[in-house]
Design a protein around this motif. Structure first.
Motif, mmCIF file in Angstrom:
data_model
loop_
_atom_site.group_PDB
_atom_site.id
_atom_site.type_symbol
_atom_site.label_atom_id
_atom_site.label_comp_id
_atom_site.label_asym_id
_atom_site.label_seq_id
_atom_site.Cartn_x
_atom_site.Cartn_y
_atom_site.Cartn_z
ATOM 1 N N GLN A 294 0.859 -1.187 0.000
ATOM 2 C CA GLN A 294 0.000 0.000 0.000
ATOM 3 C C GLN A 294 0.890 1.230 0.000
ATOM 4 N N TYR A 295 0.855 1.997 -1.099
ATOM 5 C CA TYR A 295 1.684 3.188 -1.259
ATOM 6 C C TYR A 295 0.894 4.430 -0.840
ATOM 7 N N GLN A 300 -0.860 4.978 -5.183
ATOM 8 C CA GLN A 300 -1.836 3.890 -5.136
ATOM 9 C C GLN A 300 -2.854 4.052 -6.279
ATOM 10 N N PHE A 312 -0.640 -4.810 -6.605
ATOM 11 C CA PHE A 312 -0.261 -4.668 -5.196
ATOM 12 C C PHE A 312 -0.053 -6.013 -4.509
#
Length: 484
Positions: A294-295, A300, A312
């Protein structure tokens, strides 16, 4: 998205040293004049631009108009870190990425010890160093130091919390060893002189196959001290391949219980964590998710739009020496210093098999990062920046705090003298044996009766190189960023 994905991400890590880098250039005014060139403002602007692009908390940065670009770069960087004491305890800045790349691939100038610190008296003034591991081939090993040795003086001085760092910072030291006498640790006349040298540490510290035929148990035991795939030059998968070889031996021996000793392991490369977990997981298949990325919100959104949500998902790799089909659980030995990629393995295996942790609660890092360097090579400054968090296949990631992952069985690792790793009476391994149903006599002769309980300052295993104590979870493969 033109501003995104513009930076050059290299494959290494973190740093503790944060001194200001000053570039110099020679002027031809005369033969002796050197004119310093101060690039501080440009460096700080680069730091801000990089953080505002990919930092997980980019939207929490102060406006650059409120900051001073003339601040020392380490001070400037600290003003950008999000909630340093409780949330982002990990992002750092360095002025020399080249040296650190070598160090965090297991090459560093050290004595070669891991240790815990304990108080020698009730006043909690004098401190002793209990060696928990001595690196094979290191200067400490060469002079005869071993796990369980106790250092009570350095260069003839009593050790305290205020002088410890400076004493250990010397290139050459003389250690005075202590012994347990009448329930106390006292100095002896035994001293050893040790000089730091460059050591390449194999992260596979120890492995064995323990047969307990009375309980129908064949136990694989592995002490793994850092997630490093191999050497930067030469065999880049040397250590990953050694892991594979060890598990081949486990598989051939019919191992039906596994004890993974991560008490000395502060983390490292995610790629090696994937290798290890893939050798362990039950019912290994190509579509099993090891963990999810999770960016930050803009990355994201961008990644999902460009590649779909499956981008992801990070899957287990197919490992022919996987022993998971012969296991329904794994025992993991932990300390307060068990962190990052170690915790990733624990959390990532939980959806598929029982993970029993024994020891102390872990450090508590579910964040991954990478070191970003200047792609124009104007300076050697770099940022070890948190890019995002990891979750297991069930979306679980609730250990990213100072309480870490709680042990299934809390066991103190403070009984002196220390037992050899893998010994039936070593407290953490002993607890694993007990849970397995292996009967171990509750006495250990004179050695146990002479023991004491040490009051440790913390329950974390340290390395004598301070930088090696950083908690790392490194993404050394970022095709989503690099291939833009």
């Amino acid at each position: 998205m033109n501003s995104m994905l513009r930076f050059n991400i290299i494959k290494f890590i973190t740093v503790l040293s944060i001194s200001l880098l000053v570039f110099t250039a020679c002027s031809k005014k005369d033969d002796t004049t050197v004119t310093p060139v101060d690039n501080t403002q440009q460096i700080n602007q680069w730091i801000y631009d990089t953080m505002s692009d990919a930092y997980y908390w980019y939207d929490q940065l102060s406006a650059i108009s409120t900051l001073s670009l003339t601040d020392a770069s380490d001070d400037f960087f600290e003003k950008l870190v999000y909630q340093r004491s409780t949330v982002d305890r990990f992002s750092m800045v360095t002025d020399d990425v080249d040296e650190l790349e070598k160090e965090f691939n297991g090459v560093s100038k050290v004595f070669g010890i891991r240790y815990m610190l304990g108080y020698l008296d009730n006043t909690q003034t004098n401190v002793g160093i209990v060696l928990t591991q001595v690196i094979t081939g290191s200067p400490a090993a060469i002079v005869g130091l071993n796990r369980g040795d106790i250092i009570v003086k350095i260069n003839g001085q009593n050790i305290t919390s205020s002088n410890f760092s400076s004493l250990m910072g010397n290139e050459t030291v003389t250690f005075t060893l202590g012994s347990i006498t009448n329930g106390s640790i006292v100095a002896t006349s035994n001293t050893v002189s040790v000089t730091k040298t460059e050591v390449t540490e194999n992260p596979i510290a120890f492995s064995s196959i323990v047969q307990k035929t009375s309980a129908n148990k064949t136990i694989g035991y592995l002490v793994y001290s850092q997630f490093v795939p191999g050497l930067d030059t030469g065999d880049t998968l040397k250590y990953d391949n050694q892991l594979r070889s060890i598990f081949a031996d486990f598989k051939a021996a019919g191992v039906n219980e596994l004890v993974l000793d991560l008490r000395f392991n502060p983390g490292g490369y995610i790629s090696s964590a994937t290798t290890l977990a893939s050798l362990i997981v039950n019912n290994l298949t190509t579509n099993k998710i090891f963990f999810k990325d999770q960016y930050n919100s803009k990355y994201q959104t961008y990644f999902a739009k460009q590649y779909g949500s499956n981008i992801f998902n990070n899957y287990f790799s197919i490992e022919k020496n996987n022993i998971g089909n012969n296991l329904n659980r794994v025992f993991v030995l932990t300390s307060n210093g068990t962190a990052s990629s170690s915790e990733l393995v624990i959390n990532g295996l939980k959806p598929y098999m029982q993970v029993i942790t024994i020891g102390e609660h872990t450090y508590g890092k579910n964040l991954f990062g990478t070191l970003v360097a200047d792609d124009q090579k104007r300076w050697k400054w770099g940022i070890y920046m948190m890019l995002g968090i990891t979750q297991n296949a069930n979306g679980e990631s609730d250990y990213g705090n100072i309480n870490g992952i709680a042990p299934t069985y809390a066991v103190d690792d403070n009984v002196l003298p220390l037992q050899p790793l893998g010994n039936d009476y070593e407290p953490l391994f002993n607890k694993a044996l007990t849970v397995m149903g292996v009967s171990v006599p509750n006495t250990n002769g004179a050695r146990q009766s002479a023991g004491i309980l040490l009051n440790y300052t913390t329950r974390e295993n340290y390395a004598d190189n301070p930088i090696r104590n950083e908690k790392l979870m490194i993404k050394n493969y970022l095709p989503k960023l690099i291939n833009k």
